[in-house]
Design an enzyme around this catalytic site. Sequence first.
Site, PDB file in Angstrom:
ATOM      1  N   ASP A 259       0.852  -1.200   0.000  1.00  0.00           N
ATOM      2  CA  ASP A 259       0.000   0.000   0.000  1.00  0.00           C
ATOM      3  C   ASP A 259       0.883   1.244   0.000  1.00  0.00           C
ATOM      4  O   ASP A 259       0.640   2.200   0.739  1.00  0.00           O
ATOM      5  CB  ASP A 259      -0.933  -0.018   1.217  1.00  0.00           C
ATOM      6  CG  ASP A 259      -2.076   0.983   1.083  1.00  0.00           C
ATOM      7  OD1 ASP A 259      -2.330   1.459  -0.050  1.00  0.00           O
ATOM      8  OD2 ASP A 259      -2.702   1.310   2.113  1.00  0.00           O
TER       9      ASP A 259
ATOM     10  N   LYS B 111       2.162   4.645  -1.081  1.00  0.00           N
ATOM     11  CA  LYS B 111       1.558   5.832  -1.707  1.00  0.00           C
ATOM     12  C   LYS B 111       2.029   7.063  -0.944  1.00  0.00           C
ATOM     13  O   LYS B 111       2.523   6.933   0.196  1.00  0.00           O
ATOM     14  CB  LYS B 111       0.025   5.727  -1.683  1.00  0.00           C
ATOM     15  CG  LYS B 111      -0.535   5.526  -0.300  1.00  0.00           C
ATOM     16  CD  LYS B 111      -2.034   5.303  -0.332  1.00  0.00           C
ATOM     17  CE  LYS B 111      -2.548   5.050   1.063  1.00  0.00           C
ATOM     18  NZ  LYS B 111      -3.959   4.695   1.120  1.00  0.00           N
TER      19      LYS B 111
ATOM     20  N   ASN C 166       1.457   7.523   2.770  1.00  0.00           N
ATOM     21  CA  ASN C 166       2.157   6.628   3.705  1.00  0.00           C
ATOM     22  C   ASN C 166       3.653   6.891   3.760  1.00  0.00           C
ATOM     23  O   ASN C 166       4.390   6.148   4.378  1.00  0.00           O
ATOM     24  CB  ASN C 166       1.922   5.161   3.304  1.00  0.00           C
ATOM     25  CG  ASN C 166       0.493   4.743   3.572  1.00  0.00           C
ATOM     26  OD1 ASN C 166      -0.168   5.368   4.391  1.00  0.00           O
ATOM     27  ND2 ASN C 166       0.028   3.721   2.891  1.00  0.00           N
TER      28      ASN C 166
ATOM     29  N   ASP D  44       2.554   2.707   7.795  1.00  0.00           N
ATOM     30  CA  ASP D  44       1.317   2.007   7.463  1.00  0.00           C
ATOM     31  C   ASP D  44       1.557   0.607   6.882  1.00  0.00           C
ATOM     32  O   ASP D  44       1.468   0.403   5.667  1.00  0.00           O
ATOM     33  CB  ASP D  44       0.464   2.855   6.501  1.00  0.00           C
ATOM     34  CG  ASP D  44      -0.997   2.417   6.558  1.00  0.00           C
ATOM     35  OD1 ASP D  44      -1.295   1.426   7.244  1.00  0.00           O
ATOM     36  OD2 ASP D  44      -1.832   3.072   5.911  1.00  0.00           O
TER      37      ASP D  44
ATOM     38  N   THR E 275      -6.146   3.064  -1.490  1.00  0.00           N
ATOM     39  CA  THR E 275      -6.168   4.068  -2.544  1.00  0.00           C
ATOM     40  C   THR E 275      -5.981   3.365  -3.878  1.00  0.00           C
ATOM     41  O   THR E 275      -4.955   2.721  -4.107  1.00  0.00           O
ATOM     42  CB  THR E 275      -5.058   5.105  -2.313  1.00  0.00           C
ATOM     43  OG1 THR E 275      -5.198   5.576  -0.978  1.00  0.00           O
ATOM     44  CG2 THR E 275      -5.187   6.275  -3.271  1.00  0.00           C
TER      45      THR E 275
HETATM   46  P1  ATP Z   1      -5.814   4.240   8.353  1.00  0.00           P
HETATM   47  O1  ATP Z   1      -5.144   3.297   9.296  1.00  0.00           O
HETATM   48  O2  ATP Z   1      -7.223   4.555   8.659  1.00  0.00           O
HETATM   49  O3  ATP Z   1      -5.528   3.982   6.913  1.00  0.00           O
HETATM   50  P2  ATP Z   1      -3.694   5.950   8.749  1.00  0.00           P
HETATM   51  O4  ATP Z   1      -2.808   4.831   8.359  1.00  0.00           O
HETATM   52  O5  ATP Z   1      -3.474   7.280   8.129  1.00  0.00           O
HETATM   53  O6  ATP Z   1      -5.161   5.615   8.591  1.00  0.00           O
HETATM   54  P3  ATP Z   1      -2.520   6.188  11.305  1.00  0.00           P
HETATM   55  O7  ATP Z   1      -1.320   5.380  10.972  1.00  0.00           O
HETATM   56  O8  ATP Z   1      -3.217   5.893  12.575  1.00  0.00           O
HETATM   57  O9  ATP Z   1      -3.659   6.061  10.318  1.00  0.00           O
HETATM   58  O10 ATP Z   1      -2.104   7.698  11.238  1.00  0.00           O
HETATM   59  C1  ATP Z   1      -3.022   8.753  11.393  1.00  0.00           C
HETATM   60  C2  ATP Z   1      -2.353  10.037  11.012  1.00  0.00           C
HETATM   61  O11 ATP Z   1      -1.265  10.303  11.883  1.00  0.00           O
HETATM   62  C3  ATP Z   1      -1.799  10.045   9.607  1.00  0.00           C
HETATM   63  O12 ATP Z   1      -2.318  11.204   8.963  1.00  0.00           O
HETATM   64  C4  ATP Z   1      -0.330  10.176   9.743  1.00  0.00           C
HETATM   65  O13 ATP Z   1       0.144  11.140   8.842  1.00  0.00           O
HETATM   66  C5  ATP Z   1      -0.096  10.627  11.162  1.00  0.00           C
HETATM   67  N1  ATP Z   1       0.998   9.822  11.713  1.00  0.00           N
HETATM   68  C6  ATP Z   1       1.002   8.499  11.923  1.00  0.00           C
HETATM   69  N2  ATP Z   1       2.169   8.090  12.398  1.00  0.00           N
HETATM   70  C7  ATP Z   1       2.959   9.181  12.517  1.00  0.00           C
HETATM   71  C8  ATP Z   1       4.313   9.409  12.946  1.00  0.00           C
HETATM   72  N3  ATP Z   1       5.079   8.406  13.365  1.00  0.00           N
HETATM   73  N4  ATP Z   1       4.784  10.661  12.910  1.00  0.00           N
HETATM   74  C9  ATP Z   1       4.005  11.678  12.485  1.00  0.00           C
HETATM   75  N5  ATP Z   1       2.735  11.528  12.072  1.00  0.00           N
HETATM   76  C10 ATP Z   1       2.208  10.307  12.075  1.00  0.00           C
END
Ligand code: ATP
Length: 462
Positions: free
Chosen positions: A142, A144, A147, A160, A188
């Site tokens: 995934d 993109k 991520n 992700d 996506t």
């Molecule tokens: P989903 O799991 O629903 O596809 P996601 O993968 O975006 O959503 P999360 O991984 O929970 O969900 O992240 C949520 C948000 O937090 C994202 O927009 C991401 O940009 C931000 N984020 C996640 N991890 C970090 C990190 N280590 N540092 C900075 N921002 C982060």
Amino acid sequence: MSVDGGDSKKNVKKTPNDFIFGKVIGEGSYSTVYLAKEVDSSTEYAIKVLEKRHIMRERKTQYVMREKEVLMKLNHPFFIRLFYTFQDTDRLYFVLSYARRGELLDYIHRLSSFDEPCTKWYTAEIVAALEYLHSKGIIHRDLKPENILLNDEMHIQITDFGSAKILKDVKGEEEAPVSGRTTSFVGTAQYVSPEILTSKKAYYSSDLWALGCIVYQLMSGLPPFRGGHEYQIFQKITKLEYEFPDGFSVVAQDLVEKLLVLDPEQRLGCEEMGGFEKLKSHPFYEGIDFEHIHEQKPPPLIPFLPATSTNPENIWSNYRQPGFDDARMVEIITQTVITDDERKKRLDDQKQTNKYHKFVENNLILKQGFVDKRKGLFARKRMLLLTEGPHLYYVDPVNQVLKGQIPWSEELRPEAKNFKTFFVHTPNRTYYLEDRESRSEEWVAKISEVWQQYYGNRNNKK
Ligand code: ATP
């Protein structure tokens, strides 16, 4: 790259009391990510907090476990790192490295597209990351721009791993989780590889397909396979239906064509095609030191303004518009000191005669004209409407649809690049506009005047 080292921290037991939780930095579908500071060390982390009840209700346990399993296997500067995990009765906590600069996607939106050195650099970082990931027997599946996060030094931090696959065999061909109809695909659509859609199988090289899409998107501003609906996008992917816009770098095009290949075993970088060494020696990556790229300073992100036939950048950028001088500027400015009576009269007139009146929320139009609104290498014809308020509306003139507004604020700043091209800089994005009549300076003067009217006095008072 010898960056894979041991990590003893995962064995240290922590609790939420070891951290000060700060602001929310993001929300996923079943998690909230907080900025947090470790009490002992003052180190900042991103802590992903997952509600157990919510995960069970949504049947996402497998997804969460896979993400944790993959993160625990990774120790490389181009991946988000998992430092600790712990839980309490209601929640799971993942303590992750904090990617302070956010998502690569935001930078694409802000700049429209990247220039060639930046595209080369950032996709080279992705290549180095994928080489490491695949050497660990993991397919991301995934990949993109959402991520791909960025750390303080502006290096990538891939995240992700909920959809990732850990393979036992070397060949890297495995059942993908996409079962049944392609419409059940979650994620996506734009970056999914044709084999995942047709045979439900993911290969290591499925990530190389996504890389091809990202090279295309960084260079041009949009992903290669686009459509109003997922089904339309899938159709285009399986037929390899996409085009390169004018101005796309020839060497980048060659790379994309070698990555966006329907047969996963014919993609540059896959084992059958000579592996990552072949990909890294593609001419697009000439000069990149893959071994040490994580220790080097990335080039500054500069928007790519292509020299196309409608934007003869190289020829005209040093010339000014003929006939536009201080006198003309005064003429334009003095035209617009409007009395209340005059405004009412002009507004009545606008209502009766101007077919764009319906888009401007009854605001008086101060200037209007056709422009090409550029996004990377793509341009769309728009009617640009500068009104009191202030507002800058843009309308699709063919379908007569309001497409959006350039958001006004004190930070808004117009800039003429040449006769035709002008920028409107806003905090989150630079808008690229081309005046079809070659009067970009008139737009800039008018927008500056409106800025002065609404924000200038305020500044003088300070
Ligand atoms: P989903 O799991 O629903 O596809 P996601 O993968 O975006 O959503 P999360 O991984 O929970 O969900 O992240 C949520 C948000 O937090 C994202 O927009 C991401 O940009 C931000 N984020 C996640 N991890 C970090 C990190 N280590 N540092 C900075 N921002 C982060």
